[in-house]
Design an enzyme around this catalytic site. Structure first.
Site, PDB file in Angstrom:
ATOM      1  N   ASP A 270     -22.843 -23.768  -6.902  1.00 52.73           N
ATOM      2  CA  ASP A 270     -22.570 -23.244  -8.247  1.00 52.73           C
ATOM      3  C   ASP A 270     -22.034 -21.829  -8.122  1.00 52.73           C
ATOM      4  O   ASP A 270     -22.711 -20.854  -8.427  1.00 52.73           O
ATOM      5  CB  ASP A 270     -23.839 -23.282  -9.097  1.00 52.73           C
ATOM      6  CG  ASP A 270     -23.552 -23.078 -10.585  1.00 52.73           C
ATOM      7  OD1 ASP A 270     -22.363 -22.971 -10.948  1.00 52.73           O
ATOM      8  OD2 ASP A 270     -24.516 -23.023 -11.377  1.00 52.73           O
ATOM      9  N   SER A 351     -26.034 -17.447 -17.694  1.00 52.80           N
ATOM     10  CA  SER A 351     -25.420 -18.006 -16.488  1.00 52.80           C
ATOM     11  C   SER A 351     -24.428 -17.039 -15.848  1.00 52.80           C
ATOM     12  O   SER A 351     -23.639 -16.390 -16.535  1.00 52.80           O
ATOM     13  CB  SER A 351     -24.683 -19.309 -16.819  1.00 52.80           C
ATOM     14  OG  SER A 351     -25.552 -20.400 -16.795  1.00 52.80           O
ATOM     15  N   SER A 366     -27.852 -19.685 -12.135  1.00 55.77           N
ATOM     16  CA  SER A 366     -27.280 -21.022 -12.261  1.00 55.77           C
ATOM     17  C   SER A 366     -27.831 -21.716 -13.502  1.00 55.77           C
ATOM     18  O   SER A 366     -27.094 -22.012 -14.435  1.00 55.77           O
ATOM     19  CB  SER A 366     -27.585 -21.849 -11.007  1.00 55.77           C
ATOM     20  OG  SER A 366     -27.121 -23.182 -11.149  1.00 55.77           O
TER      21      SER A 366
END
Length: 458
Positions: A270, A351, A366
């Protein structure tokens, strides 16, 4: 008490410097390298926690329920414990079964081994020794089989699995015992000390539109800027991969044109990075409490149990502890491996935002579960793999601007500023051989000869 290295009083507050978001302001003044007059710098000096900003300490006091003296001491103890753990990991080799800190001030370092003969060696490093059945490599092999199974079967009801180092086992978080059993069976690891944690929580990504210190992707979604980075002469920032695909356009917190997503990986990992235009300047700063700032000095990975703090455009500045590294999380959008789980809360829009341990960059947010009202769990993508995969250099308070040298193109094993090193790696500098003690990206001021916190002469 084993491993106690406590500092007795709170340090004077510094003028805080703040958010890891890129701003249209000039970079903050560079901090000088740690003093070396008369002796080599201590781990606390190398990692920059000997002069922790007041905003960082206050957040730790609030979220970890610490006194001012405990917050101060905890950062110093964690910096010092990382060096001892690295030395023991290199010494024990395949018998090493993990290390973690515990206690209000992280005063106790515990190191696990599969051989009773190692106890004296561990205790000689002022650490508590625990003899266990399985090595960290063995546990990693079990988790690898779960990772492989996740590519074949649905993991909706088994959203998280990881190596629990203190418990010396692999754990599957599931919505029921039956769901965990089915996943374990599919992976072929039944009977291999796989524990189950039943929880209704399902981690989700945190990219919903809300306002704050943020950046916007193609005018549709909002995420948080992570750490400032450079690639050659190009400036930018690291963030979450699920926040935008390569080629997506970004605007800043002020809705001004900002840049373009240069590379993005999600799922699997990610991670992403955004290259910005000339109107934006990369700084070593992350935004802390009350609009103050904390400067990053490097990217030395924190131990399990260590304190970490997170900045995000929805909920601001919050702290907690590292639960475990190398965690796999199955989001509705796909599985991500190699995340770190923490007790820090977060909410949609956070995020991509930065996690830091003292002055050391840890990773970018994440996803997670829960919220900052009732509490929750958050996962971050470690920053060192982002720097390594994308060939980026972390912008730090030492103003180091070296371009990372690809591992396969580097001359022999010469130490090189800008390269990401993992525990156990060997380098040579000025004809002397050294072994790495802690995962980090080499900064220009961190040569092996001058940083015994990071390198051991062999």
């Amino acid at each position: 008490m084993v491993g106690r290295h406590v500092v007795g009083s709170r340090r004077a507050a510094l003028t805080a410097l703040g958010a890891l978001i890129l701003t249209a302001l000039p970079s903050a003044a560079s901090a000088a390298p740690p003093p070396t007059t008369g002796s080599l710098p201590t781990p606390a000096q190398t990692l920059g926690v000997d002069k922790a900003p007041a905003s960082l300490l206050r957040a730790m006091e609030r979220d970890l329920k610490l006194t001012p003296e405990q917050a101060d001491a905890r950062l110093v103890n964690e910096a010092e414990a990382g060096t001892r753990a690295g030395r023991l990991r290199n010494t024990l080799g395949e018998r090493f079964a993990g290390a973690w800190v515990s206690g209000a001030t992280s005063a106790e370092l515990t190191v696990a081994t599969t051989a009773a003969a190692d106890v004296a060696t561990i205790e000689a490093q002022d650490a508590k020794a625990v003899v266990v059945r399985r090595s960290l490599d063995d546990l990693g092999g079990v988790k690898d089989r779960l990772d492989a199974a996740a590519a074949r079967v649905k993991t909706t009801d088994t959203p998280v699995w990881y190596v629990d180092v203190p418990a010396n086992r692999v754990v599957v978080q599931a919505t029921s015992d039956a769901a965990a059993a089915a996943f374990v069976e599919a992976a072929g690891v039944a009977g291999q000390d796989v524990g189950v944690r039943v929880s209704a929580d399902r981690p989700r990504l945190l990219e919903d539109l809300v306002g704050g210190d943020a950046y916007y992707i193609d005018g549709r979604a909002r995420c948080s800027v992570g750490f400032s980075v450079t690639k050659g002469t190009r400036q930018g920032f690291a963030t979450a991969g699920h926040c935008g695909r390569a080629g997506a356009s970004t605007t800043g917190f002020n809705q001004a044109a900002q840049g373009t997503v240069q590379a993005s990986t999600f799922p699997g990992k990610d991670m992403a990075w955004v290259g910005v235009n000339a109107d934006w300047t990369a700084t070593p700063d992350i935004r802390a409490q009350n609009d103050q700032r904390v400067q990053m000095a490097g990217s030395v990975q924190a131990l399990v149990g260590a304190s970490v703090c997170r900045s995000g455009s929805t909920t601001g500045w919050h702290c907690g502890t590292v639960r475990q590294h190398d965690t796999s999380v199955s989001y509705a959008e796909g599985t991500v491996d190699g995340l770190t789980e923490t007790t820090v809360c977060a909410e949609p829009g956070d995020s991509g935002g930065p996690f830091a341990a003292g002055a050391q960059a840890q990773g970018t947010t994440s996803g997670g579960s829960g919220d900052c009202t009732r509490g929750g769990t958050t996962f971050y993508q470690p920053i060192n793999p982002v720097l390594s995969d994308f060939g980026l250099t972390l912008r730090t308070s030492t103003a180091q601007v070296q371009t990372p040298v690809p591992q396969d193109n580097a001359a022999a094993d010469a130490w090189t500023a800008g390269r990401v090193y993992e525990v156990g790696a060997f380098v040579t500098q000025d004809g002397v051989r050294y072994q790495c003690l802690q995962n980090h990206q080499a900064q220009g001021a961190w040569s092996p000869a001058g940083t015994p916190a990071l390198w051991q002469r062999v």
